[in-house]
Design a protein around this motif. Sequence first.
Motif, PDB file in Angstrom:
ATOM      1  N   VAL A 117       0.868  -1.182   0.000  1.00 24.27           N
ATOM      2  CA  VAL A 117       0.000   0.000   0.000  1.00 24.27           C
ATOM      3  C   VAL A 117       0.902   1.229   0.000  1.00 24.27           C
ATOM      4  CG1 VAL A 117      -1.766   1.302   1.244  1.00 24.27           C
ATOM      5  CG2 VAL A 117      -1.890  -1.180   1.164  1.00 24.27           C
ATOM      6  N   SER A 118       0.896   1.918  -1.121  1.00 19.43           N
ATOM      7  CA  SER A 118       1.735   3.107  -1.264  1.00 19.43           C
ATOM      8  C   SER A 118       1.010   4.330  -0.728  1.00 19.43           C
ATOM      9  CB  SER A 118       2.077   3.314  -2.736  1.00 19.43           C
ATOM     10  OG  SER A 118       0.901   3.658  -3.451  1.00 19.43           O
ATOM     11  N   ALA A 119       1.720   5.439  -0.621  1.00 22.48           N
ATOM     12  CA  ALA A 119       1.109   6.699  -0.194  1.00 22.48           C
ATOM     13  C   ALA A 119      -0.016   7.072  -1.150  1.00 22.48           C
ATOM     14  CB  ALA A 119       2.154   7.794  -0.131  1.00 22.48           C
ATOM     15  N   LEU A 120       0.160   6.777  -2.426  1.00 20.78           N
ATOM     16  CA  LEU A 120      -0.847   7.059  -3.442  1.00 20.78           C
ATOM     17  C   LEU A 120      -2.147   6.317  -3.152  1.00 20.78           C
ATOM     18  CD1 LEU A 120      -1.618   8.160  -6.328  1.00 20.78           C
ATOM     19  CD2 LEU A 120      -0.638   6.037  -7.221  1.00 20.78           C
ATOM     20  N   ASP A 121      -2.050   5.077  -2.685  1.00 18.62           N
ATOM     21  CA  ASP A 121      -3.204   4.219  -2.441  1.00 18.62           C
ATOM     22  C   ASP A 121      -3.782   4.343  -1.036  1.00 18.62           C
ATOM     23  OD1 ASP A 121      -2.406   3.179  -4.901  1.00 18.62           O
ATOM     24  OD2 ASP A 121      -1.400   1.464  -3.995  1.00 18.62           O
ATOM     25  N   ALA A 122      -3.012   4.833  -0.095  1.00 17.61           N
ATOM     26  CA  ALA A 122      -3.378   4.761   1.324  1.00 17.61           C
ATOM     27  C   ALA A 122      -4.723   5.407   1.639  1.00 17.61           C
ATOM     28  CB  ALA A 122      -2.277   5.372   2.182  1.00 17.61           C
ATOM     29  N   ALA A 123      -4.984   6.584   1.131  1.00 18.27           N
ATOM     30  CA  ALA A 123      -6.243   7.273   1.439  1.00 18.27           C
ATOM     31  C   ALA A 123      -7.426   6.502   0.852  1.00 18.27           C
ATOM     32  CB  ALA A 123      -6.219   8.704   0.915  1.00 18.27           C
ATOM     33  N   TRP A 124      -7.279   6.021  -0.380  1.00 18.49           N
ATOM     34  CA  TRP A 124      -8.363   5.249  -0.999  1.00 18.49           C
ATOM     35  C   TRP A 124      -8.620   3.980  -0.203  1.00 18.49           C
ATOM     36  CZ3 TRP A 124      -9.597   0.529  -2.860  1.00 18.49           C
ATOM     37  CH2 TRP A 124     -10.765   0.437  -3.614  1.00 18.49           C
ATOM     38  N   MET A 125      -7.552   3.287   0.153  1.00 14.24           N
ATOM     39  CA  MET A 125      -7.672   2.024   0.884  1.00 14.24           C
ATOM     40  C   MET A 125      -8.319   2.243   2.250  1.00 14.24           C
ATOM     41  SD  MET A 125      -7.115  -1.167   0.592  1.00 14.24           S
ATOM     42  CE  MET A 125      -7.384  -2.445   1.786  1.00 14.24           C
ATOM     43  N   GLY A 158     -10.414   4.631   3.055  1.00 15.18           N
ATOM     44  CA  GLY A 158     -11.826   4.904   2.788  1.00 15.18           C
ATOM     45  C   GLY A 158     -12.594   3.631   2.501  1.00 15.18           C
ATOM     46  N   TRP A 159     -11.981   2.721   1.732  1.00 19.15           N
ATOM     47  CA  TRP A 159     -12.602   1.433   1.437  1.00 19.15           C
ATOM     48  C   TRP A 159     -12.844   0.645   2.721  1.00 19.15           C
ATOM     49  CZ3 TRP A 159     -11.311  -3.659   2.330  1.00 19.15           C
ATOM     50  CH2 TRP A 159     -12.052  -4.608   1.636  1.00 19.15           C
ATOM     51  N   ARG A 160     -11.812   0.578   3.558  1.00 19.93           N
ATOM     52  CA  ARG A 160     -11.904  -0.172   4.819  1.00 19.93           C
ATOM     53  C   ARG A 160     -13.012   0.392   5.716  1.00 19.93           C
ATOM     54  NH1 ARG A 160     -10.775   0.329   9.826  1.00 19.93           N
ATOM     55  NH2 ARG A 160      -9.754   2.336   9.563  1.00 19.93           N
ATOM     56  N   LYS A 161     -13.052   1.713   5.861  1.00 22.36           N
ATOM     57  CA  LYS A 161     -14.072   2.331   6.714  1.00 22.36           C
ATOM     58  C   LYS A 161     -15.476   2.072   6.187  1.00 22.36           C
ATOM     59  CE  LYS A 161     -11.325   6.013   8.768  1.00 22.36           C
ATOM     60  NZ  LYS A 161     -11.123   7.472   8.879  1.00 22.36           N
ATOM     61  N   LYS A 209     -23.399  -4.765  -0.476  1.00 22.80           N
ATOM     62  CA  LYS A 209     -24.128  -3.601   0.044  1.00 22.80           C
ATOM     63  C   LYS A 209     -23.227  -2.374   0.175  1.00 22.80           C
ATOM     64  CE  LYS A 209     -27.850  -5.888   2.571  1.00 22.80           C
ATOM     65  NZ  LYS A 209     -28.962  -5.343   1.836  1.00 22.80           N
ATOM     66  N   ALA A 210     -21.937  -2.582   0.375  1.00 21.15           N
ATOM     67  CA  ALA A 210     -20.997  -1.464   0.577  1.00 21.15           C
ATOM     68  C   ALA A 210     -20.675  -0.720  -0.718  1.00 21.15           C
ATOM     69  CB  ALA A 210     -19.703  -1.964   1.213  1.00 21.15           C
ATOM     70  N   GLN A 211     -20.865  -1.360  -1.852  1.00 18.72           N
ATOM     71  CA  GLN A 211     -20.544  -0.697  -3.120  1.00 18.72           C
ATOM     72  C   GLN A 211     -21.617   0.303  -3.512  1.00 18.72           C
ATOM     73  OE1 GLN A 211     -20.681  -2.964  -6.754  1.00 18.72           O
ATOM     74  NE2 GLN A 211     -22.136  -4.398  -5.896  1.00 18.72           N
ATOM     75  N   PRO A 212     -21.335   1.253  -4.388  1.00 15.71           N
ATOM     76  CA  PRO A 212     -20.056   1.472  -5.057  1.00 15.71           C
ATOM     77  C   PRO A 212     -19.051   2.130  -4.107  1.00 15.71           C
ATOM     78  CG  PRO A 212     -21.570   3.202  -5.698  1.00 15.71           C
ATOM     79  CD  PRO A 212     -22.336   2.238  -4.806  1.00 15.71           C
ATOM     80  N   PHE A 213     -17.809   1.879  -4.369  1.00 14.59           N
ATOM     81  CA  PHE A 213     -16.723   2.454  -3.588  1.00 14.59           C
ATOM     82  C   PHE A 213     -16.269   3.749  -4.257  1.00 14.59           C
ATOM     83  CE2 PHE A 213     -16.728  -2.161  -3.157  1.00 14.59           C
ATOM     84  CZ  PHE A 213     -16.975  -2.255  -1.799  1.00 14.59           C
ATOM     85  N   ALA A 214     -15.368   4.452  -3.626  1.00 18.94           N
ATOM     86  CA  ALA A 214     -14.855   5.703  -4.195  1.00 18.94           C
ATOM     87  C   ALA A 214     -14.161   5.431  -5.528  1.00 18.94           C
ATOM     88  CB  ALA A 214     -13.873   6.353  -3.223  1.00 18.94           C
ATOM     89  N   THR A 215     -14.276   6.360  -6.445  1.00 19.67           N
ATOM     90  CA  THR A 215     -13.537   6.232  -7.700  1.00 19.67           C
ATOM     91  C   THR A 215     -12.054   6.458  -7.418  1.00 19.67           C
ATOM     92  OG1 THR A 215     -13.889   8.554  -8.230  1.00 19.67           O
ATOM     93  CG2 THR A 215     -15.484   6.990  -9.120  1.00 19.67           C
TER      94      THR A 215
END
Length: 124
Positions: A18-26, A28-31, A87-93
Amino acid sequence: RELEAKEPRRKVVAPSTVSALDAAWMEGWRKRVEKTGRAHFPTTIKQARELILRVDVNADGTLRYVAITQSSGDRKIDKAAMNIIHKAQPFATFSKEMKQQYGVYQIVSLWRFEPGNKFSTESQ
């Protein structure tokens, strides 16, 4: 070869990748998944159960693929996990930078269900 050219680039996620680029998206997905999981928790759980779930998400946030790669041993729990992810989808783009690098984000995560409505996910 022609099929390979049409398949989008894929990012496979593990804790070490998980890079810095992916961390915020990941995060958000987890939450989002954990919030949905607590809202749709299987109430009959009497003992802690774990399973491993593979989830592939397209750049537009839609679910591409989902599968249980290691069962909890309880069909109700496994079914609840599949229900939660749908049920959790759609996720952030994906961010513009993420889209430039890949079109599918593949997450393999450990899902924990525990008595007392405790639910968590952890990337493998």
